[in-house]
Motif scaffolding. Structure first.
Motif, PDB file in Angstrom:
ATOM      1  N   SER A 205       6.467  -2.081  -2.496  1.00 51.78           N
ATOM      2  CA  SER A 205       6.838  -2.492  -1.143  1.00 51.78           C
ATOM      3  C   SER A 205       6.337  -3.908  -0.898  1.00 51.78           C
ATOM      4  N   GLN A 206       6.916  -4.575   0.090  1.00 52.85           N
ATOM      5  CA  GLN A 206       6.532  -5.959   0.340  1.00 52.85           C
ATOM      6  C   GLN A 206       5.042  -6.103   0.624  1.00 52.85           C
ATOM      7  N   SER A 207       4.498  -5.145   1.355  1.00 55.41           N
ATOM      8  CA  SER A 207       3.077  -5.201   1.714  1.00 55.41           C
ATOM      9  C   SER A 207       2.483  -3.808   1.558  1.00 55.41           C
ATOM     10  N   ALA A 224       1.957  -3.973  -3.644  1.00 50.82           N
ATOM     11  CA  ALA A 224       2.627  -4.943  -2.773  1.00 50.82           C
ATOM     12  C   ALA A 224       3.349  -5.984  -3.625  1.00 50.82           C
ATOM     13  N   THR A 225       4.639  -6.167  -3.365  1.00 52.22           N
ATOM     14  CA  THR A 225       5.407  -7.136  -4.142  1.00 52.22           C
ATOM     15  C   THR A 225       5.243  -8.565  -3.639  1.00 52.22           C
ATOM     16  N   ASN A 226       4.558  -8.729  -2.484  1.00 50.13           N
ATOM     17  CA  ASN A 226       4.274 -10.097  -2.043  1.00 50.13           C
ATOM     18  C   ASN A 226       3.071 -10.678  -2.774  1.00 50.13           C
ATOM     19  N   ILE A 249      16.807  -9.321  -3.466  1.00 51.98           N
ATOM     20  CA  ILE A 249      15.513  -9.407  -4.127  1.00 51.98           C
ATOM     21  C   ILE A 249      15.722 -10.084  -5.479  1.00 51.98           C
TER      22      ILE A 249
END
Length: 346
Positions: A205-207, A224-226, A249
């Motif tokens: 997930s982003q975060s 987290a992918t960020n 993405i």
């Protein structure tokens, strides 16, 4: 023909509003369903706003439908009055092509008939589940097991089958490492189903703001992918990645997370193209694929699987008057994890 109440879009930019529509009379092979609950899918928003092409208006969306049979046609053999049933993303297909004969009606070579916004067999435009009643040919109506409440079952007719089908097709199960990209309406169902299948499940997930939810839903790991370190740490880790997000993405970055012969499967449908570097595929004999819902037989299999494992969608039930607010909240990712309309409020 008879009149029913709906909430419908009258343009690609306006709010959905109360709108009466006409349903066809019940034919010999038809089932009349009193809709009890209808889920709100992100694709409803894409469709009514014209993101995937121009539409005819008024348009009542909704393809996550749960209700009760109130009338059946004279030739119907699969359903009776009082049955708990569901209708998903399609309401007809040619029934004759190779794919239909194989039980893969979603890939009908003549094009399946969508539950809303499609040309029906009588030449009218189909109208969906934000409605009090719907008439559907019996072959596209599935049984909802008694173990599933109708409200939590409704989203299974899209979010459930959309994630179950690729997990099943690509062999998620014991000994397989599966990553789910995104923890939204689709993603949370993918986590539950992959966990129940016995796979080792990771959420990407982003975060980390939904990390507690993800672990409670059945994920074994959450990243987290960020954080660029995530992609370094997880390189070559997964047999299967299910991408549930409907936004662009970096597909090439996610392909690097696959093992030899791993597959990245898109079920989210962003409007933008997703560029792929060929070397991201050939260096690991990796696959980049797509999957769209499931056939009627597999949809019934999914419902039975969910009933057996106690799986329903995580929902927030709303009255019809809150549909437009719900759309804005979906776009803001402010729902955990599926809005479901109580159609009694129509």
């Amino acid at each position: 023909m008879f009149t029913v109440n709906t909430y419908a879009a009258t343009s690609p930019t306006g709010d959905l509003v109360p709108t009466p529509i006409q349903r066809r009379d019940v034919g010999p092979h038809d089932v009349l369903i009193e809709i009890k609950y209808a889920g709100i899918c992100h694709s409803d928003i894409h469709t009514v706003r014209g993101d995937w092409g121009p539409q005819s208006y008024p348009l009542a969306p909704g393809h996550e439908i749960a209700g009760i049979v109130t009338k059946v046609g004279s030739a119907v053999t699969t359903h009776t009055v009082g049955d708990r049933v569901g209708v998903g993303c399609m309401v007809n297909s040619c029934g004759q092509c190779t794919n239909c004969q194989a039980g893969e009606e979603q890939y009908c070579l003549a094009g399946n008939t969508g539950t809303y916004g499609a040309v029906d067999r009588d030449g009218t435009i189909t109208q969906g589940g934000y409605s009090t009643h719907i008439v559907v040919t019996e072959d596209f109506v599935v049984r909802i097991p008694d173990a599933l409440d109708l409200d939590v079952a409704a989203p299974l007719l899209c979010a459930g089958i959309t994630t179950y089908s690729p997990l099943h097709h690509w062999g998620a199960g014991p000994g397989k490492k599966v990553a789910i990209v995104g923890l939204g309406g689709l993603g949370h169902m993918a986590v539950k189903i992959a966990h129940a299948m016995g796979a080792e499940v990771t959420v990407l997930s982003q975060s980390l703001k939904k990390m507690e939810d993800g672990l409670n839903l059945g994920a074994d790991h959450y990243f987290a992918t960020n954080n660029p370190a995530t992609f370094e740490h997880l390189a070559g880790s997964f047999d299967l990645i299910i991408n549930t997000v409907s936004a662009a993405i970096d597909i090439n970055a996610y392909l690097q997370l696959l093992t030899l012969d791993g597959a990245l499967v898109n079920v989210g449908a962003p409007a933008e193209p997703l560029p792929v570097q060929v070397f991201s595929l050939i260096m690991g004999r990796r696959s980049f694929a797509g999957s769209m819902i499931g056939g009627i037989r597999e949809t019934q299999e999914m419902l039975d699987f969910c009933a057996e494992h106690g799986i329903g969608s995580e929902i927030e039930v709303i009255p019809a008057s809150k549909i437009n607010d719900a759309y804005e909240r979906v776009l803001a990712s402010d729902v955990r994890y599926r809005f479901v309309i109580d159609t009694a409020t129509l």
